[in-house]
Motif scaffolding. Sequence first.
Motif, PDB file in Angstrom:
ATOM      1  N   PRO A   1      52.124  36.926  35.332  1.00  0.00           N
ATOM      2  CA  PRO A   1      50.676  36.969  35.213  1.00  0.00           C
ATOM      3  C   PRO A   1      50.497  38.167  34.192  1.00  0.00           C
ATOM      4  CG  PRO A   1      51.580  37.548  37.575  1.00  0.00           C
ATOM      5  CD  PRO A   1      52.650  37.435  36.718  1.00  0.00           C
ATOM      6  N   LYS A   2      49.452  37.805  33.452  1.00  0.00           N
ATOM      7  CA  LYS A   2      48.939  38.636  32.292  1.00  0.00           C
ATOM      8  C   LYS A   2      47.651  38.971  32.482  1.00  0.00           C
ATOM      9  CE  LYS A   2      52.484  37.382  28.812  1.00  0.00           C
ATOM     10  NZ  LYS A   2      52.869  36.417  27.830  1.00  0.00           N
ATOM     11  N   GLU A   3      47.315  40.379  32.322  1.00  0.00           N
ATOM     12  CA  GLU A   3      45.955  40.579  32.437  1.00  0.00           C
ATOM     13  C   GLU A   3      45.193  40.297  30.950  1.00  0.00           C
ATOM     14  OE1 GLU A   3      43.944  44.762  32.186  1.00  0.00           O
ATOM     15  OE2 GLU A   3      44.096  44.344  34.163  1.00  0.00           O
TER      16      GLU A   3
ATOM     17  N   TYR B   1      38.633  48.731  41.105  1.00  0.00           N
ATOM     18  CA  TYR B   1      39.112  48.190  39.685  1.00  0.00           C
ATOM     19  C   TYR B   1      39.620  46.745  40.036  1.00  0.00           C
ATOM     20  CZ  TYR B   1      42.148  47.187  35.588  1.00  0.00           C
ATOM     21  OH  TYR B   1      42.446  46.856  34.470  1.00  0.00           O
ATOM     22  N   CYS B   2      39.359  45.841  39.356  1.00  0.00           N
ATOM     23  CA  CYS B   2      39.686  44.762  39.301  1.00  0.00           C
ATOM     24  C   CYS B   2      40.089  43.861  37.997  1.00  0.00           C
ATOM     25  CB  CYS B   2      38.509  43.646  39.646  1.00  0.00           C
ATOM     26  SG  CYS B   2      37.940  43.876  41.300  1.00  0.00           S
ATOM     27  N   SER B   3      41.557  43.474  38.254  1.00  0.00           N
ATOM     28  CA  SER B   3      42.506  43.014  37.162  1.00  0.00           C
ATOM     29  C   SER B   3      42.017  41.365  36.997  1.00  0.00           C
ATOM     30  CB  SER B   3      43.713  43.184  37.296  1.00  0.00           C
ATOM     31  OG  SER B   3      44.609  42.676  36.247  1.00  0.00           O
ATOM     32  N   VAL B   4      42.005  40.858  35.840  1.00  0.00           N
ATOM     33  CA  VAL B   4      41.669  39.290  35.670  1.00  0.00           C
ATOM     34  C   VAL B   4      43.082  39.119  34.926  1.00  0.00           C
ATOM     35  CG1 VAL B   4      40.123  37.440  35.164  1.00  0.00           C
ATOM     36  CG2 VAL B   4      39.228  39.755  35.841  1.00  0.00           C
ATOM     37  N   VAL B   5      43.802  38.225  35.423  1.00  0.00           N
ATOM     38  CA  VAL B   5      44.850  37.367  34.978  1.00  0.00           C
ATOM     39  C   VAL B   5      44.919  36.034  34.825  1.00  0.00           C
ATOM     40  CG1 VAL B   5      46.169  39.589  36.201  1.00  0.00           C
ATOM     41  CG2 VAL B   5      46.385  37.251  37.090  1.00  0.00           C
ATOM     42  N   ARG B   6      46.024  35.690  33.881  1.00  0.00           N
ATOM     43  CA  ARG B   6      46.362  34.271  33.632  1.00  0.00           C
ATOM     44  C   ARG B   6      47.652  34.210  34.301  1.00  0.00           C
ATOM     45  NH1 ARG B   6      49.086  31.165  29.901  1.00  0.00           N
ATOM     46  NH2 ARG B   6      47.956  29.045  29.357  1.00  0.00           N
TER      47      ARG B   6
END
Length: 364
Positions: free
Chosen positions: A23-25, A195-200
């Motif tokens: 996963p990448k943010e 805090y929310c991370s959005v990943v691919r």
Amino acid sequence: MALKFPVYPPSRYGGGTEPVKRPKEFACFSYDKDHKFRLDDSSLKWYYPPDLGVDLSRGSDTFIQHDDSIDEHLDSLLKTIKAYEEQTGEPIDAHVVTWRGMLTKIMAAPFDDEAFEMNATLYRGCIFIEEHHGFKEQKRQMENSRTGQRILPSLMQYWGYKFETLSTLPRPWAETSRDYIENRDQEVVNNKEQYCSVVRTGFGKSIVCLGGEVDAIWDAKPATPGDPINWVELKTSAEIRNHNDQFKFDRKLMRYWIQSFLLGVPKIIVGFRTQDGILSRVEEFRTMSIPHEVQRRGLAKWDGNVCIRFTSLFLDWLRRSIDDEGVWRIRRRQKSDFIELFKVEEVGHGSIITDEFMNWRIKL
Ligand code: A3P
Ligand code: MG
Ligand code: MG
């Protein structure tokens, strides 16, 4: 007519391994102390070890608690994706967009009997999945009436948030006063802030965009975007006193592992507590090592590769099955052998996709 995807037996999904992406943010957002959305990392927290011997119940009377009876759909995630697309000038390439919590339920299904319901809709080649909020509320009320618990926070839930407050700093250590560190026990606990991370990320052939909360960072975000981030997941759990406790903990580790695996969180810090909520010790777990560690003890029978392969094949099936507009229900009844998929609205996208997001995509 509902379509069905088999869940059991887990051995169906054994044997092979599926390619997974790291996963990448690519974006993030925060909720501030009033749970107001902010397109930045202002609610990021830094890990700093807590003092031991502290009573996790302390301050429960002043707990500022987020009211999660309100359905937030995918709104914040879509806002963040829109802002990212405004920058890049093109739509993200995901086949599936959802909260991390939804994929946690899917991944755990082969080894868990939990019931769940989600809504899904296909929009411009991508499936957007939200929780069926009404079902979650119903389930919670049923559980509350069964156990006789109040709908208000149980003390044990407070312990989880208290531990977060005791183990984090709102600024890096070098910018934090000694006074703050020593008096974290007196901070008001507030779970509106996130805090929310959005990943691919990816499962087999499916590219997935996930949003989810991360509790803290160990050091600092790397200078190069996309490099691994030293995230920390914080958990509390009862002290392990015997074989049966270890079994229960090893089962819990499955959820910890899935949750952290999905966002690429490399480290989980567990605060062990006594039966009456005194923090007795902390232990660090490397996310990557958890499946092997649990397998070595041989108490709880779950297999991380099965979770991954199951999810990958489930997403393939979902993408083949949702081929039309409208709103679809993804449902698993408790202990059921399969996940069902059926249409609940013939046209449109329900409340899954916001007007703001659609208006933006029309322009794109
Ligand atoms: P613990 O995990 O220490 O019990 P998260 O671990 O996902 O960051 O969540 C922080 C805390 O929120 C949890 O702390 C727990 O108190 C509460 N929480 C999270 N998910 C929950 C759920 N499904 N039901 C009840 N409480 C939950
Ligand atoms: Mg959290
Ligand atoms: Mg946590």
